[in-house]
Scaffold this active site. Structure first.
Site, PDB file in Angstrom:
ATOM      1  N   ASP A 110       8.088  30.094 -30.045  1.00  0.00           N
ATOM      2  CA  ASP A 110       9.167  30.633 -30.861  1.00  0.00           C
ATOM      3  C   ASP A 110       8.732  30.547 -32.323  1.00  0.00           C
ATOM      4  OD1 ASP A 110      11.882  31.440 -31.550  1.00  0.00           O
ATOM      5  OD2 ASP A 110      12.107  29.382 -32.252  1.00  0.00           O
ATOM      6  N   CYS A 163       0.849  -1.191   0.000  1.00  0.00           N
ATOM      7  CA  CYS A 163       0.000   0.000   0.000  1.00  0.00           C
ATOM      8  C   CYS A 163       0.881   1.237   0.000  1.00  0.00           C
ATOM      9  CB  CYS A 163      -0.928   0.022   1.210  1.00  0.00           C
ATOM     10  SG  CYS A 163      -0.049   0.166   2.790  1.00  0.00           S
ATOM     11  N   ASP A 185      12.820  25.319 -30.203  1.00  0.00           N
ATOM     12  CA  ASP A 185      13.600  24.206 -30.758  1.00  0.00           C
ATOM     13  C   ASP A 185      15.091  24.478 -30.821  1.00  0.00           C
ATOM     14  OD1 ASP A 185      13.603  26.099 -32.839  1.00  0.00           O
ATOM     15  OD2 ASP A 185      13.845  24.506 -34.334  1.00  0.00           O
ATOM     16  N   ASP A 192      16.723  28.976 -27.391  1.00  0.00           N
ATOM     17  CA  ASP A 192      15.458  28.850 -26.664  1.00  0.00           C
ATOM     18  C   ASP A 192      15.633  28.202 -25.295  1.00  0.00           C
ATOM     19  OD1 ASP A 192      13.963  29.920 -28.787  1.00  0.00           O
ATOM     20  OD2 ASP A 192      13.894  27.976 -29.788  1.00  0.00           O
ATOM     21  N   CYS A 198       3.382   1.628   2.835  1.00  0.00           N
ATOM     22  CA  CYS A 198       4.654   0.917   2.651  1.00  0.00           C
ATOM     23  C   CYS A 198       5.637   1.800   1.877  1.00  0.00           C
ATOM     24  CB  CYS A 198       4.440  -0.382   1.884  1.00  0.00           C
ATOM     25  SG  CYS A 198       3.337  -1.570   2.663  1.00  0.00           S
TER      26      CYS A 198
END
Length: 779
Positions: free
Chosen positions: A461, A32, A661, A665, A35
């Protein structure tokens, strides 16, 4: 994931100051969320451990530690001292990690199934005897309690042993968990029943027991409560184990796509080698219908490649010399040779698998609520159960007070098991991140997944994100008596000596049209103005209006008007002169990706403000924004200025996402609340981001946000049902509503309800497997 984990060398490695390593340890024995929390706290308190996170659904501990202070043996030993079993992880590059875990899950499922069927077989007659309530004569004989004892004992001692071992381990560490609730509840019912069987006279008198048809006193026993509860909990565990195994199918499918061998050119011949033996630089031969074994770059041949497993794109991609190919993608039509560039754990496939595994092992902030509650839940339930026993023992009629107190005590313990609470968040994250990977969306962790659904503004961008990132010739406007081929040939021949991106676009356009270019003489370039050169003895000029006027080339009104129209459309017009007179106009632009407008429209429909940021001039930026439907533009922004614009939006109390990309950036991606990198970009951008889109399709952003919203919605549903189940179930089991409505809950029904709640939470999470990208019809 710490790649050195597999060799067990963490304890001896000497690491520089401030370094840390990360490792995923498979954990066995958790039942559970309590634990998981206990292991997490124990590991976090270990010397040298900087951060520890334990995921109940994946049965895995993710540990960041200082290799100078601790190592793998110490971490494993620490887990074992807490009362659980930690296993040495397999090396992630060899493809065995998931296979090993799958085998462990299969073994666990097999063990649970075997114990369940044995428990069910032995418990059924005990349940029939108990349900008869002495009304069936042939089941009301003197030794009936002894028969129940014989049938129930193997169920408790063998089938339920794991619960008692777990409870004892928790007790030794002064803790309580789900095992404690099950062990105390079933143990109390069983031990009382054993005592009543051995001394029936005393218990029959104390509890108003019945007589057998022979006149012997029969004390009430609750063997069926202990045996059937264990059988039902095992059933729930079995179904839960099977369902949890299905949450990792995305990784297993990716693993299964990996080719086993590669045809490599060595020593003048072609040899089939295991992919483990392929090294960067090897020349690999591929035939139609074969899987690509490693990442590489094509040197000879052309083909179409199915990259759907990697990108989610259903259409095959044409490949030719110079193009990259990726491991596990499928070669469709042609044969080609490629040079291996990345092998083993460095391939794109293995990087995806690593990212998904890390994401599935992470925790969303919403999970902290469940962790905190599970840490105090079990002790609270024990107190409620004891209070229930005391109240019923005092308030119930004397002749039934002990049995009533015992039955309701057991019912409270059993129905309150916090399995569903512990499974609510991790199962949804596992399925959600796995489903995202199948559609080309890599989400790095639960925190990014949760934050993405709250985004209010998205900054895009321009170059490489909204546009293709590579300028192309869009318009040819020849002058009087000039054709397009001559116009393009003069310009391209003059630009052959230029390294400017716009010049490269003109040369590429001429080559695509099959034009034979001349070698330009007397080449000169004036930065910001244009170029000049001699082509086939004819002086050629190419540049802006000022460049033409400086060279005394007259510009007619028609050409100037056309140039203005092209500039208004976001294109860069360049005048071409040959032999001292205007030859025409060439326009170059970075074309907008065809799907960008659709993506921006979808983002608007999702309620997001879409902003564009670019280093381009405002005129061009606004033209692009108009074409795709973006309202707000930040133009002429330097790389460091992108971070400032993100901060500006955040100061407006908005949760901001950034999509980019390029290397420039990366700072903005890191500054944003959620950074989303286009996968066609640079590794730096992808490292700085929280979400990576394997394809350059901006609609992947829509998919990522929609998936985030669907996953968080599922988590909230899971938590609601887990909470409401306990909020309603515990008072009924305790008998709070008995005075008003006569409602009570038997331990058997409580155990069935508890098992159902856990299975229902996992089943609800598995519904995420039906998620579809919004661009393809929606989730």
């Amino acid at each position: 994931m710490a790649n050195a984990a597999a060799d067990g060398s963490h304890s001896t490695r000497v690491a520089p100051e401030g370094t840390s390593e990360r490792i995923d340890l498979p954990i066995r024995g958790m039942n559970c969320a309590a634990c998981a929390r206990r292991i997490e706290q124990g590991l976090s308190g270990t010397a040298g451990v900087r951060q520890a996170s334990v995921n109940f659904a994946t049965s895995r501990a993710t540990i960041e530690y200082d290799p100078r202070a601790t190592g793998l043996p110490q971490l494993i030993d620490r887990v074992q001292k807490i009362g659980y079993v930690a296993e040495t992880p397999s090396a992630p590059a060899d493809g065995q990690t998931e296979d090993t875990e799958q085998a462990a899950r299969a073994a666990e499922y097999g063990d649970l199934r075997r114990k369940f069927w044995l428990a069910a077989f032995l418990s059924l007659p005990v349940l029939v005897i108990a349900m008869s309530h002495g009304t069936i004569a042939w089941l009301n004989f003197a030794g009936v309690n002894w028969l129940q004892f014989v049938l129930a004992t193997p169920v408790v001692v063998y089938c339920g042993a794991q619960f008692y071992r777990g409870a004892w381990a928790a007790f030794r560490h002064r803790a309580a968990d789900m095992n404690t609730l099950i062990a105390v509840g079933t143990g109390a019912a069983y031990l009382y029943s054993v005592a009543a069987t051995i001394a029936p006279g005393f218990f029959a008198h104390a509890a108003m027991g019945r007589e057998s048809h022979t006149g012997a006193a029969l004390a009430p026993v609750y063997f069926e409560a202990a045996a059937v509860i264990i059988a039902l909990i095992l059933l729930g565990r079995m179904l839960e184990s099977r369902a949890k195994g299905r949450t990792g199918e995305a990784i297993r499918r990716l693993m299964g796509l990996q080719a086993k061998t590669a045809r490599v050119v060595r020593d003048g011949g072609e040899h089939d080698l295991p992919i483990e033996d392929v090294v960067p630089g090897d020349l690999v031969v591929l035939r139609p219908g074969e899987k690509i074994p490693v990442d590489g770059r094509i040197e000879e041949g052309t083909s179409t490649v199915d990259e759907s497993m990697l990108t989610g794109e259903s259409l095959p991609v044409t490949k030719q010399p110079g193009d990259e190919v990726f491991a596990a993608t499928l070669n469709r039509t042609g044969s080609f040779r490629f040079r291996a560039t990345k092998v083993g754990r460095d391939t794109a496939l293995q990087q995806i698998i690593r990212l998904v595994q890390e994401a599935q092992g992470s925790k969303a902030p919403i999970a902290r609520l469940a962790d905190v509650i599970s840490g105090i839940f079990t002790p609270t339930v024990l107190c409620i159960a004891i209070a229930t026993f005391v109240v019923w023992f005092v308030a119930a009629p004397t002749e039934v007070r002990f049995t009533a107190a015992l039955v309701n005590f057991v019912a409270v313990l059993i129905i309150a098991c916090p399995c569903a609470l512990g499974l609510a968040t991790p199962t949804a994250i596992m399925v959600g991140t796995g489903r995202g990977a199948e559609h080309g969306v890599l989400i790095k962790g639960g925190e990014a997944l949760e934050t993405a659904h709250r985004l209010q503004a998205l900054v895009l961008d321009k170059t490489g994100t909204i546009t293709r990132g590579a300028p192309v010739v869009t318009d040819l406007v020849p002058g009087q008596g000039i054709n397009e081929r001559d116009l393009l040939r003069w310009a391209a021949s003059a630009e052959r000596g230029s390294e400017h991106p716009l010049g490269e676009a003109i040369v590429r356009a001429a080559q695509e049209r099959g034009l034979e270019l001349a070698q330009a003489a007397n080449f000169k370039a004036a930065a910001g103005h244009g170029i000049e050169g001699t082509v086939d003895g004819i002086p050629v000029l190419l540049g802006n209006p000022k460049w033409m006027r400086d060279r005394q080339v007259p510009l007619d009104e028609r050409m100037q008007s056309r140039a203005a129209e092209l500039a208004a459309a976001g294109k860069t017009p360049m005048f071409v002169a040959a032999g001292g007179r205007l030859a025409g106009l060439i326009a170059v632009a970075d074309p907008i990706k065809p799907e960008s407008r659709e993506a921006v429209q979808m983002l608007h429909e999702m309620g997001l403000e879409v902003v564009m940021v670019t280093g381009d001039n405002r005129h061009t930026a606004e033209a692009v924004a108009r074409q795709v439907g973006i309202d707000r533009v930040f133009a002429e922004v330097l790389p460091e200025g992108k971070v400032e614009q993100i901060q500006r939006l955040q100061q407006e109390k908005k949760i901001v996402g950034m999509v980019g990309d390029g290397i420039n950036d990366a700072p903005a991606l890191a500054q944003a609340d959620v950074g989303i990198a286009i996968g066609t970009g640079t590794d730096v951008a992808m490292e700085a981001s929280d979400i990576t889109l394997i394809r350059g399709d901006l609609r992947g952003v829509v998919t990522a946000i929609a998936l985030s919203r669907a996953t968080i919605r599922t988590i909230r549903q899971n938590l609601f049902w887990a909470f409401i189940y306990n909020v309603i179930g515990i008072p009924i089991a305790a008998g709070v509503f008995y005075p008003l409505f006569g409602w009570l809950l038997s331990p058997v029904l409580a155990s069935a309800a508890m098992s159902f709640s856990s299975v229902s939470v996992v089943a609800n999470s598995l519904r995420l497997r039906r998620f579809r990208p919004v661009a393809n019809g929606g989730a």
